[in-house]
Design a protein around this motif. Structure first.
Motif, short mmCIF file in Angstrom:
data_model
loop_
_atom_site.label_atom_id
_atom_site.label_comp_id
_atom_site.label_asym_id
_atom_site.label_seq_id
_atom_site.Cartn_x
_atom_site.Cartn_y
_atom_site.Cartn_z
N GLU A 11 22.39 -60.47 43.29
CA GLU A 11 22.79 -61.56 42.41
C GLU A 11 21.58 -62.43 42.06
O GLU A 11 21.38 -62.80 40.90
CB GLU A 11 23.85 -62.42 43.08
N ARG A 15 20.13 -63.09 38.45
CA ARG A 15 20.00 -64.43 37.92
C ARG A 15 18.56 -64.64 37.44
O ARG A 15 18.31 -65.15 36.35
CB ARG A 15 20.37 -65.41 39.02
N GLN A 19 17.38 -65.40 33.73
CA GLN A 19 16.63 -66.61 33.39
C GLN A 19 15.32 -66.25 32.70
O GLN A 19 14.93 -66.91 31.72
CB GLN A 19 16.34 -67.40 34.66
N LYS A 22 16.01 -65.35 29.22
CA LYS A 22 16.38 -66.49 28.40
C LYS A 22 15.15 -67.34 28.07
O LYS A 22 15.00 -67.82 26.95
CB LYS A 22 17.43 -67.32 29.13
N HIS A 324 26.56 -16.00 23.89
CA HIS A 324 26.97 -15.13 22.80
C HIS A 324 25.76 -14.67 22.02
O HIS A 324 25.56 -13.47 21.81
CB HIS A 324 27.87 -15.97 21.92
N PHE A 325 24.92 -15.63 21.65
CA PHE A 325 23.73 -15.29 20.88
C PHE A 325 22.81 -14.41 21.69
O PHE A 325 22.20 -13.48 21.17
CB PHE A 325 22.98 -16.56 20.47
N ALA A 327 23.60 -12.28 23.93
CA ALA A 327 24.14 -10.93 23.93
C ALA A 327 23.81 -10.25 22.61
O ALA A 327 23.33 -9.10 22.58
CB ALA A 327 25.64 -10.99 24.13
N ALA A 328 24.07 -11.00 21.56
CA ALA A 328 23.82 -10.40 20.25
C ALA A 328 22.37 -10.03 20.09
O ALA A 328 22.03 -8.94 19.63
CB ALA A 328 24.21 -11.38 19.17
N ARG A 331 21.49 -6.96 22.08
CA ARG A 331 21.95 -5.73 21.46
C ARG A 331 21.09 -5.36 20.26
O ARG A 331 20.68 -4.21 20.10
CB ARG A 331 23.41 -5.90 21.03
N ARG A 332 20.79 -6.34 19.46
CA ARG A 332 20.01 -6.06 18.28
C ARG A 332 18.62 -5.62 18.65
O ARG A 332 18.06 -4.70 18.06
CB ARG A 332 19.95 -7.27 17.35
N GLU A 335 18.82 -2.08 19.54
CA GLU A 335 18.97 -1.22 18.36
C GLU A 335 17.65 -1.09 17.63
O GLU A 335 17.21 0.02 17.29
CB GLU A 335 20.02 -1.83 17.42
N VAL A 336 17.04 -2.23 17.43
CA VAL A 336 15.79 -2.22 16.67
C VAL A 336 14.75 -1.41 17.41
O VAL A 336 14.02 -0.61 16.84
CB VAL A 336 15.30 -3.66 16.44
N MET A 339 15.45 2.26 17.08
CA MET A 339 15.20 2.72 15.72
C MET A 339 13.72 2.85 15.46
O MET A 339 13.24 3.88 14.98
CB MET A 339 15.81 1.74 14.73
N GLU A 343 11.50 6.08 14.67
CA GLU A 343 10.66 6.19 13.48
C GLU A 343 9.25 6.52 13.86
O GLU A 343 8.61 7.42 13.28
CB GLU A 343 10.68 4.86 12.71
N ASP B 14 28.68 -9.57 16.43
CA ASP B 14 28.97 -10.47 17.55
C ASP B 14 29.10 -11.91 17.09
O ASP B 14 29.61 -12.74 17.83
CB ASP B 14 27.86 -10.38 18.58
N LEU B 15 28.61 -12.20 15.91
CA LEU B 15 28.55 -13.60 15.48
C LEU B 15 29.73 -14.01 14.62
O LEU B 15 29.72 -15.05 14.01
CB LEU B 15 27.27 -13.86 14.70
N TRP B 421 24.11 -71.76 33.24
CA TRP B 421 24.05 -70.30 33.50
C TRP B 421 24.70 -69.95 34.81
O TRP B 421 25.45 -68.99 34.92
CB TRP B 421 22.59 -69.84 33.53
N ARG B 429 31.62 -63.41 37.74
CA ARG B 429 31.85 -62.69 38.99
C ARG B 429 33.31 -62.82 39.40
O ARG B 429 33.94 -61.86 39.82
CB ARG B 429 30.94 -63.27 40.05
#
Lengths: 645, 435
Positions: A11, A15, A19, A22, A324-325, A327-328, A331-332, A335-336, A339, A343, B14-15, B421, B429
């Motif tokens: 307290e 105070r 003060q 103020k 979620h993203f 996972a996606a 996966r991608r 895949e890529v 691929m 190639e 998935d999205l 004050w 209080r």
């Protein structure tokens, strides 16, 4: 008490900080109010000045009006004198006129002077106004700058103060919370303990009463028996009465009296018990009320937490999205990767094909097309890897030294795949024999699979009894293999059947094993192969579980080998060969230039040839004409000419 | 073998968004045609849809449909750079509608803009507006065009027009004030913000007809609590009808007529209002109130039991008026704030005031700045402050009080503040403990 002692300094601190803030606020705002008051003071001054100027102006105008009034009076007087005196001489008139004109001009002059003064004053005021405006803007700018500084300072101070207060409050809240919780726990514990004690007491009392009741029952039994006897005796007594006619009612009365007394005692004890139960119920009610109060207090605190839960919900939602993203992406990525790998491999294949063609055509060396897969490193991209697979690779490493098993494995490879795992559960012919066999199998497994466990554990287990050892070992082995405890019978069944299959394949030694004491047990050396095939089958079945885990494994995949792998793909054609190609290209280019030169020369030659034939034709025609026109001498000449080439 | 990857590199199976998401988006897109769908939603869902709603939706759709929240926040932030919600009761919707109507009125050109513009908006926003802060009121434009054409006749034209034509000038608040059923504060300023080189005094003053229109408008507006008409050149003649119509107003609490040219007659009608109404705050700073006006005010003040705040800054009350007011404080037990700065007072007033201060126990703030109180006044005040324990602010700057006295006054003030004050903290209080 402790809380109060702690809160006292807090307290004070609060105070003090209040003060301080103020004071700061006051000090800072004094600057603003100072300017305000300075403005007011200026305003007052201006007002006073304005009032003075106004008064002055009024006085001037008053003066002017009085003087002009006098003059105009004079003029009017003169006029009236002149007009009233018609006999006046023209000179006098002229004089009067002149005088009038002078007076007029004086008035006009006065007026003009006043107007000039006023105009000047106006101009002066205008300038003043403009300058004050300018000054004001400057002051305002300075003020703005100062105020900005102050705002910065104030925000800084406020922030510090706020942080302090907040941390303090937080601490206190946590302390209070823990204290309350502890108190609640203590209270609850005390409550339950009391309850338990009371219940125990009641139990004891109940038992006592039971015993009492039992005793009473027994007593009453005796009484009944006695009554029986009495009846008998009554009959006897009647007989006796008949004989003696003496009184037999006395003992009956006595017994009845005793009975009622007993009943009364029992009733009073029952009442006592009831009263005690009531008291306890009341006490429980009280404790319940206390508990509800505590609950209410906590509900209040939990309301404050709901806000946080909302935020947590939001966080959860975002987390889900992120998962979620991820996972996606995984996966991608996969895949890529596949691929691109395909190639690139395709390209490498083509490069190799071209290389072989080049070497064949240019150097004539019938170099066979090298296999791509021989040149490549194994692809580092293994999308997922489960624990069982890791174990399998380990198994492979262990097996390699034991060559005989490897052969076995090869021969049995095909049959293993055909060996279909039945889910229907093992069909046991003889349960008892089976249990024995299972135990033995377990032991065997443990002994054979020791290498899967850490040496430390083995050491620790060494002093135990063999049965316990097998139990513990089996557990750890099953865990490392990723087999469920429930699948254990399946495993044993599989091992037995595996053995049968082996025997069928090999044909011989079947008899011997049957006659042997270890029944149909699998040979210890075959355990590894069998286990491996079992694991493979298991892994087929648990592929759905892998699906999940691979998402995360794909994320955490090892990318250290990637560079090497791609490098090997890129460098599929070795450096020397590329150099060779370059040199070939250079020579080929040279060869090409030579060839083009030659072709150009050929073209020229053909041109010349054409010209030649043309010329010859001309000559032919000319010679013919000559032949027709020329004298015979010419002909000879021509023939000679013909013969020349 | 090749795997075909979609044209959009961000697309993936998935999205695919969830159905609830799609539904929310659909509702947000078609809210104009299917308002009932939105109305049926739970408050939580409404909140989640709000960020999706288009800001170009017409106001008659959204006004009563969309509750206060993110949507209105977006609307506000799109239209205005600075949005301080704390001035609007922490309601974005209120802020939007108040500022919307203010803009409409401030850009309203009488006799040119169609009144329908405002009539259309009023039914939509009447439930949400609690305060109107009008900072400018335009005049019909044709007058100034004419004035520029023939400069020589301008003065003549002006004097002629001021009598008949000009009186019809500013926006008429009659309908607006009757429609706005929750209006509590009404701030007005008859001026033009950017007049440029077209400056004319008539742009910055209230006209007689405006006064008449306002009086009828105020009678219709029963909920008004705060009225503020500043910088509008209100003089005694215009002041009287305005204040007379407020005399029996049921709810008016605060009146602010600062920065006008009210003189004694106006002050007398203000005093009349003070004695008949329930005013709690009165601000008439920067006017031209003289001794007589101040005496009238003091008379009203001594009999008043509602007024808490009185601001007479920058008037010409002088010593006699100051004395009257100080003596009125002897009987008054409600006034907490008094500003007498810049009033040409001297030590005479200070002596009277210091006598009053010793007894008064309600006055908390006193401002005597820019008065020539001198050493005598300072001494009297310093002695008075020893016996006073309620005054927490006393401004004595620019009053020629010597340093020792001013220091002792400030010390007393500081002690009072500290005590205040502590009391506050204790009360807080206690309240927390009871909670």
């Amino acid at each position: 008490m402790e809380g109060k002692e702690e809160s006292k300094p807090r307290e004070d601190q609060e105070r003090e900080s209040g003060q301080r803030i103020k004071l700061l606020q006051k000090d800072l705002s004094t600057l603003v109010t100072n300017t305000q008051i300075a403005c007011d003071a200026k305003m007052v001054l201006q007002r006073r000045l304005r009032a003075k100027a106004q008064a002055k102006r009024l006085a001037v105008l008053e003066n002017d009006s009085t003087s002009s009034q006098e003059k105009s009076d004079e003029i009017l007087k003169g006029k009236s004198e002149n007009f009233t005196n018609p006999k006046a001489i023209s000179e006098d008139l002229q004089k009067a006129l002149k005088k009038q004109q002078e007076l007029y001009s004086a008035i006009i002059h006065d007026k003009k002077a006043i107007i000039n003064d006023l105009l000047q004053a106006l101009k002066f005021q205008d300038d003043n106004y403009a300058s004050t405006l300018r000054k004001n803007t400057e002051e305002i700018n300075v003020m703005i700058a100062r105020m900005e500084d102050q705002i910065k300072l104030m925000t800084k101070v406020y922030r510090e103060e706020l942080a302090q207060i907040e941390s303090r409050h937080r601490q206190e809240i946590s302390i209070l919370l823990t204290k309350d919780k502890e108190e609640l726990d203590r209270e609850l514990k005390r409550l339950w303990d009391e309850e338990l004690e009371r219940l125990n007491e009641r139990k004891k009392k109940l038992e006592e009463y039971k015993r009492e009741v039992h005793e009473i029952g027994q007593e009453s039994n005796y009484v009944f028996n006695a009554l029986d006897y009495e009846r008998c005796s009554r009959i006897l007594a009647q007989e006796r009465q008949q004989k003696k006619n003496t009184n037999s009612n006395l003992p009956l009365k006595m017994k009845k009296h005793l009975y009622t007394e007993k009943q009364e005692v029992l009733l009073t004890t029952l009442k006592n018990i009831k009263g005690r139960i009531n008291r306890e119920a009341r006490e429980i009610e009280k404790l319940k009320n206390i508990y509800i109060d505590h609950q209410k207090k906590f509900a209040k605190q939990s309301i404050a937490l709901t806000d946080y839960t909302q935020h947590i919900e939001k966080h959860e939602r975002i987390k889900n999205q992120v998962r979620h993203f991820a996972a996606a992406d995984a996966r991608r990525f996969e895949e890529v990767w596949l691929m691109i790998e395909e190639e690139v491999k395709h390209l490498a294949q083509r490069a190799l094909a071209i290389d072989s063609v080049i070497s064949q055509q240019l150097y004539g060396s019938p170099e066979s097309q090298t296999d791509l897969n021989l040149l490549l490193l194994s692809s580092p991209f293994r999308p997922w890897k489960t624990r069982t697979e890791i174990v399998q690779t380990e198994l492979q490493l262990v097996e390699s030294p034991a060559e005989s098993h490897v052969e076995n494995l090869d021969t049995t490879g095909s049959t293993e795949e055909e060996l279909v795992f039945t889910d229907s559960g093992p069909e046991w012919e003889d349960e008892k024999l089976n249990e024995e066999m299972q135990d033995e199998l377990r032991e065997l497994l443990c002994n054979e699979m020791d290498f899967l466990m850490e040496a430390k554990i083995l050491k620790l287990l060494a002093p135990l009894v063999t049965e316990e050892q097998t139990g513990v070992k089996l557990g750890s082995i099953l865990y490392t293999l990723g087999i469920d405890e429930k699948d254990l019978p399946k495993l044993t069944d599989f091992l037995v059947r595996y053995k049968d299959q082996q025997n069928e394949l090999t044909g011989e030694s079947h008899r011997a094993s049957v006659t042997s004491t270890s029944l149909d047990l699998i040979h210890p050396n075959h355990v590894l192969c069998a286990l491996k095939s079992f694991l493979e089958q298991q892994s087929f079945r648990s592929s759905s579980a892998q699906e999940l885990s691979r998402l995360w494994l794909a994320h955490a995949r090892d990318s250290s080998k990637d560079a090497a792998y791609w490098n090997s793909l890129g460098n599929i054609i070795p450096e020397e060969r590329v150099k060779l190609w370059d040199s070939t290209l250079r020579t080929l280019k040279q060869y090409h230039t030579v060839l083009t030169d030659i072709s150009e020369l050929i073209k020229e030659q053909e041109c010349l040839k054409k010209g030649n034939t043309g010329l010859r034709l001309k000559i032919d025609s000319m010679s013919v004409s000559v032949y027709h026109t020329s004298p015979p001498g010419g002909n000879v000449c021509f023939s000679l000419f013909l013969a020349l080439p | 073998m090749r795997i075909i990857i979609a044209e959009d590199p961000n697309w993936s199976l998935d999205l695919v968004p969830s159905l609830s998401n799609l539904c929310q988006r659909c509702i947000a897109d078609t809210i104009e045609d299917h308002q009932h769908l939105f109305e049926k939603l739970t408050p939580q869902l409404k909140d989640s849809i709000q960020p999706r709603l288009s800001l170009s939706l017409p106001l008659h759709v959204t006004a009563n449909l969309v509750p206060d929240g993110v949507f209105w926040k977006r609307c506000c932030q799109q239209r205005w750079n600075i949005c301080d919600i704390s001035h609007y009761g922490h309601s974005w919707k209120r802020m939007f509608f108040e500022r919307h109507l203010e803009n409409l009125i401030e850009l309203f050109v009488p006799e040119e803009t169609e009144f329908k513009v405002i009539l259309d908006v009023l039914p939509l926003c009447k439930n949400y507006i609690k305060r109107l802060n009008i900072t400018q009121l335009l005049l019909p434009s044709r007058k100034f065009v004419k004035g520029r054409d023939d400069d020589q006749h301008e003065v003549v034209m002006l004097t002629n027009e001021e009598e008949d034509d000009m009186a019809a000038s500013h926006f008429d608040f009659g309908i607006v004030l009757t429609e706005l059923i929750h209006l509590e504060e009404f701030h007005l300023a008859y001026k033009i913000k950017q007049c440029g080189m077209n400056f004319e005094w008539s742009m910055f003053q209230i006209t007689d007809r405006d006064c008449r229109a306002l009086t009828t408008a105020f009678k219709a507006c029963k909920t008004l609590k705060v009225l503020r008409i500043r910088q509008s050149q209100i003089d005694d003649k215009k002041c009287r009808p305005l204040l007379r119509c407020l005399m029996d107003h049921p709810s008016l609490i605060e009146l602010d007529l600062s920065h006008n040219i009210i003189r004694d007659a106006g002050a007398r009608s203000v005093a009349e209002l003070l004695s008949k109404g329930q005013l709690e705050k009165l601000n008439i700073c920067n006017n031209e109130i003289d001794i007589h006006g101040a005496k009238a005010l003091a008379q009203a003040l001594s009999n008043n039991s509602t007024l808490q705040y009185l601001n007479l800054r920058l008037n010409q009350v002088k010593d006699e008026g100051g004395e009257a007011i100080a003596e009125a404080l002897q009987n008054n037990t409600t006034l907490r704030y008094l500003h007498l700065g810049g009033n040409d007072m001297t030590s005479i007033t200070a002596v009277v005031l210091s006598k009053v201060l010793q007894k008064n126990e309600t006055l908390k703030t006193l401002n005597l700045s820019c008065n020539n109180l001198g050493e005598i006044g300072g001494k009297a005040l310093a002695e008075a402050m020893v016996h006073n324990s309620t005054l927490t602010e006393c401004d004595i700057r620019q009053t020629d009080i010597d340093e020792t006295n001013s220091a002792s006054i400030n010390k007393a003030i500081w002690d009072n503040q500290c005590a205040d004050w502590d009391k506050e903290v204790q009360q807080r209080r206690k309240s927390t403990i009871y909670l």
